[in-house]
Design a protein around this motif. Structure first.
Motif, PDB file in Angstrom:
ATOM      1  N   TYR A  45      51.933  35.755  58.215  1.00 25.58           N
ATOM      2  CA  TYR A  45      51.429  35.266  57.237  1.00 25.58           C
ATOM      3  C   TYR A  45      50.660  33.846  57.697  1.00 25.58           C
ATOM      4  CZ  TYR A  45      53.389  38.207  53.595  1.00 25.58           C
ATOM      5  OH  TYR A  45      53.652  39.324  52.919  1.00 25.58           O
ATOM      6  N   TYR A  54      53.282  31.206  48.925  1.00 26.91           N
ATOM      7  CA  TYR A  54      52.363  32.283  48.792  1.00 26.91           C
ATOM      8  C   TYR A  54      52.822  32.971  47.349  1.00 26.91           C
ATOM      9  CZ  TYR A  54      51.688  31.865  53.797  1.00 26.91           C
ATOM     10  OH  TYR A  54      51.337  31.499  55.047  1.00 26.91           O
ATOM     11  N   ILE A  56      51.804  35.936  45.386  1.00 27.27           N
ATOM     12  CA  ILE A  56      51.466  37.194  45.707  1.00 27.27           C
ATOM     13  C   ILE A  56      51.272  38.186  44.357  1.00 27.27           C
ATOM     14  CG2 ILE A  56      51.956  39.591  47.074  1.00 27.27           C
ATOM     15  CD1 ILE A  56      53.234  37.447  49.119  1.00 27.27           C
ATOM     16  N   ASN A  61      48.601  41.393  47.288  1.00 30.04           N
ATOM     17  CA  ASN A  61      47.601  40.757  47.710  1.00 30.04           C
ATOM     18  C   ASN A  61      47.856  39.146  47.380  1.00 30.04           C
ATOM     19  OD1 ASN A  61      45.709  42.865  48.341  1.00 30.04           O
ATOM     20  ND2 ASN A  61      45.633  43.311  46.269  1.00 30.04           N
ATOM     21  N   ILE A  62      47.448  38.375  48.588  1.00 31.52           N
ATOM     22  CA  ILE A  62      47.744  36.953  48.369  1.00 31.52           C
ATOM     23  C   ILE A  62      46.668  36.454  47.462  1.00 31.52           C
ATOM     24  CG2 ILE A  62      48.015  34.658  49.672  1.00 31.52           C
ATOM     25  CD1 ILE A  62      49.024  36.473  52.071  1.00 31.52           C
ATOM     26  N   VAL A  65      47.681  30.034  47.991  1.00 30.96           N
ATOM     27  CA  VAL A  65      48.668  29.587  49.183  1.00 30.96           C
ATOM     28  C   VAL A  65      48.660  28.180  48.944  1.00 30.96           C
ATOM     29  CG1 VAL A  65      48.835  29.074  51.554  1.00 30.96           C
ATOM     30  CG2 VAL A  65      47.784  31.331  50.852  1.00 30.96           C
TER      31      VAL A  65
END
Length: 85
Positions: A45, A54, A56, A61-62, A65
């Motif tokens: 990552y 993160y 998600i 999908n991220i 952040v």
């Protein structure tokens, strides 16, 4: 938010199980902590700074952040609510 809406996992990099267990007990952490002694997840990552969070989505999908610690619970809730809306 309900517990069904969010999954929280902690990933510890580079420390022993004993050290992590002591930290978890002292901080009264109730979510699972995954040990990553070889920094595999950090590499995967691109986590260069700790802590890094993160968010998600359900598709994996991220979406967000955050580098650095959250200041309070309200900041965490706000970040998660933005993700699930």
């Amino acid at each position: 938010l309900s517990a069904d809406d969010v999954i929280i996992l902690g990933i510890n990099t580079g420390e022993t199980e004993k050290t992590v267990a002591k930290f978890v007990t002292n901080k009264k952490i109730t979510f699972p902590i995954i040990l990553d002694p070889d920094f595999y997840v950090s590499i995967l990552y691109y986590a260069q700074y700790l802590p890094t969070t993160y968010l998600i989505d359900k598709a994996g999908n991220i979406q967000s952040v955050k580098i650095g610690a959250f200041r309070n619970a309200e900041e965490i809730i706000s970040a998660v609510e933005a993700l699930i809306q």
